[in-house]
Every structure is written in structure tokens, then in C-alpha cells.
Design an enzyme around this catalytic site. Structure first.
Site: not given
Length: 382
Positions: A58-59, A61-63, A66, A80, A177
Site C-alpha cells: 500500500l505504501g 516510508g521511513g518507518q 505497509v 506495517k 510527523d
């Protein structure tokens, strides 16, 4: 039997590696949380994501990444998967669990459970169907452009969620954030604030804490960047930038724009000082009936991004003001002429407290969340 023992030992090792002991300690400090924690098995989540197939992403990112998952009971969830093999992420992972388990708000994404017996720790959230606000505003392939009424409602709901985190949660929470990519939309375009991996709990006897600078350039509070002192007003700054994006439809940092307009917050404030707001408003939001409302929101956005945190409003004040503006068009007096003094204020003649304490070059280093320790030389930044 030997194979089962090996698997069991490996799961125990992963549990320790992923902060299982730390999570147990944190949970033991908080009465009642044990009932809320749903612990998923590795097999459950592998099956739910088709073994984490790339088509389920789904996406990213920095963490972490997902994935979309379908559980055995046919519930659709978002899973996640944190960054592989990075021990420094364990504390943030446990932090996100503890932050989310104490939040109960309709505009905050709900955490359903976790899994610690895999190579990387996993969090399971409710699935939000309509993507991010960033996608709807900035993706050229987006099926529709959000009308102003929807943008204002989303902004109001986001402000109410942040006000709750700062004022009504059992322990105040700073998100750290806030950006369009972390505001999700459900099937009714209701806002859901997400991604609490960088968030911090603020003890009741402290107004600020010193932390490693973390956030996203363009949204990042310049006062926090220079001092490393994190306060609730850092979220206010980021939200002010979100309002500017809602008003303009422009990205917060774009190197394709001219140097003076590269950083949205600085350019937006400079245009407001020159009474040139109409030059930057998104054509999709502007009409003859909402000009004054747009000016009020623009003025509020500028107050949110003042360089000195103490001069910014609180998120509670911001949420209250936006809710009032959202309700205003429903009343006949909303179209009445404004008094001269109020009209002057709306046209941008507010105290010029914003300055370029952080240069456009330092603000425009990148558009992704910062995940590593950054040292700022104060003299150089000035």
C-alpha cells in the site's frame, strides 16, 4: 519434533530482538491494556498478505512498508512491516504500539494488534480505503480533485485529532510527523491521522522534551530544528503547512519551482504580506462565495508557522477556529460585509513574525521523513 523446536527457538529469538521484553514491561505499567492487545502469529499475517507479495504493498516510508492483508475472518487490514535488521527501530516500534493503544478517537487510525515472532516486527491496523490526502492533491492520476468544502472538513478533523492528542489523551502525545501523506481518508473521505512511529509521549510535568530531530523537511518546525526542543507547537507548525497545501494544491518543497517559491511555507507567507494570496490559491478551491473564508484559513495558517512557537496558537484553538469557519457558510450572515479593521486583517496585515530563520536550502534537502540522527550547526543555519 526437532524442526518444531528450531522454529520455536527462532520465534523466541525474534520476540526478544523485536522488543518483546520492552513491550511486556510497558504493558505491565498500564492497567487494562492486556485485553486490548491482539497478538497475531507469523503464519496468520503471511497468509493474509499472500506471503508479503509486492502487489499487496500500500505504501513505503521511513518507518517501513505497509501491506494490504485479508484475515481468516475476511477482515481487511493494513500490516506495517518495519525496516529489516535495524535495531535502532525497535524502540520506535514499541513506542508506536504504546502510543496507539491509549488513543481512542474517530480521526486516528486504529491499531488492531502486532506480531513479534517474525524477523521484523509487524503492526496490524484498520484498513483505510481511500488512500492519503497527498495522493488526492498531488497525484496527476487522481480520479477527482477535492473540493474546498471537503478539504476544509479534512483539515478540521485533523486539527481535532491533534487537539485530542495534545490535550485529551491520558498522556499528551506529540505526533512529530504531520503531513498530507500521514492523513488517510476512508470511504466517506473522513480524515484518519496515521504513522505514530516518530511520536512522543510528554510527561505531565514537562512542557517540552529534547530529542533527535525527526520529521519531514518542508513540514519541520524551524525552532525545533535549531534547538532540538520538541513541543506541541511543533505539530502546530506542521499543521500550518498542511493548511497551505490544502489552499494551494502545491507540494511543500519543489525544486522545479523558482528559488523564491521553492519552499511553500516561506513563499506563502511572503505573498500574504504583499496581499497576493489570490496569486497562489488553487483554482479548484476558489469561487466568488468563499474568498473571505479562504483568507481566514490562510491567515490562520500563517499564524501556525510563526518562527517562535510561543506565538503560534494551540491545536485546540486551531480546531475551534476551523470548526467555526466550517459552520459559517450555513448561516445567512456569512456573506455580510466585513468591518474595515477585520477586512484589513483578513487581507494579510498580520504581525510579520515569520522570517527565514532557516534558509530555503536547508529546508529543501529532501522530501522524505528523516530517520537518522542529524547535527545542526547553529551558526551555519543562521
Amino acid at each position: 519434533m526437532l524442526r518444531q523446536r528450531q522454529i520455536s527457538k527462532l520465534k523466541d529469538a525474534y520476540f526478544l530482538q523485536n522488543g518483546g521484553i520492552l513491550l511486556r514491561e510497558e504493558l505491565s505499567k498500564r492497567q487494562g491494556y492486556h485485553e486490548d492487545v491482539k497478538v497475531f502469529t507469523a503464519e496468520e499475517l503471511e497468509k493474509a498478505t499472500n506471503n508479503y507479495h509486492e502487489s499487496r504493498i500500500l505504501g513505503q516510508g521511513g518507518q517501513g512498508t505497509v501491506y494490504k492483508g485479508i484475515l481468516a475472518d475476511n477482515r481487511i487490514v493494513a500490516i506495517k512491516k518495519s525496516i529489516i535488521g535495524d535495531p535502532s527501530q525497535v524502540e520506535q516500534f514499541i513506542n508506536e504500539i504504546m502510543v496507539l493503544y491509549q488513543i481512542n478517537h474517530k480521526n486516528v487510525v486504529k491499531l488492531l494488534g502486532c506480531c513479534l515472532e517474525t524477523q521484523v516486527p509487524l503492526l496490524v491496523y484498520e484498513y483505510i480505503t481511500n488512500g492519503t490526502v497527498f495522493h488526492h492533491l498531488h497525484n496527476d492520476d487522481a480520479a477527482s480533485h477535492l473540493p474546498w468544502e471537503t478539504r476544509l472538513r479534512i483539515a478540521t478533523e485533523t486539527a481535532e485529532a491533534l487537539s485530542y492528542l495534545h490535550s485529551a489523551a491520558s498522556i499528551p502525545i506529540i505526533h512529530r510527523d504531520i503531513k498530507l501523506a500521514n492523513i488517510l481518508l476512508d470511504e466517506n473521505y473522513t480524515a484518519k491521522v496515521s504513522d505514530f512511529g516518530a511520536s512522543r509521549l510528554i510527561p505531565s510535568d514537562q512542557a517540552q522534551i529534547t530529542t533527535i530531530v525527526q520529521g519531514t523537511f518542508g513540514y519541520l518546525d524551524p525552532e525545533y530544528m535549531l534547538t532540538s526542543l520538541l513541543t506541541e507547537k511543533s505539530d502546530v507548525y506542521s499543521f500550518g503547512v498542511v493548511l497551505m497545501e490544502m489552499l494551494t494544491g502545491q507540494k511543500v518543497v519543489c525544486f522545479k519551482r523558482s528559488e523564491e517559491s521553492r519552499v511553500l511555507a516561506m513563499y506563502f507567507v511572503s505573498l500574504m504580506k504583499e496581499n497576493r494570496l489570490l496569486d497562489i490559491l488553487d483554482p479548484w478551491v476558489l469561487n466568488d462565495e468563499n474568498v473571505e473564508q479562504l483568507k481566514e484559513v490562510a491567515t490562520l495558517a500563517c499564524r501556525c508557522v510563526r518562527v517562535k512557537g510561543e506565538e503560534r496558537p494551540t491545536m485546540k484553538e486551531v480546531a475551534h477556529e476551523l470548526a467555526g469557519l466550517q459552520a459559517l457558510p450555513k448561516h445567512p450572515w456569512s456573506k455580510s460585509n466585513l468591518a474595515g479593521e477585520e477586512s484589513e486583517y483578513l487581507l494579510g496585515k498580520f504581525p510579520s513574525t515569520y522570517n527565514d530563520g532557516v534558509t530555503s536550502s536547508s529546508m529543501g534537502m529532501g522530501y522524505d521523513s528523516i530517520n537518522n540522527k542529524i547535527t545542526f550547526e547553529l551558526e551555519g543555519a543562521r
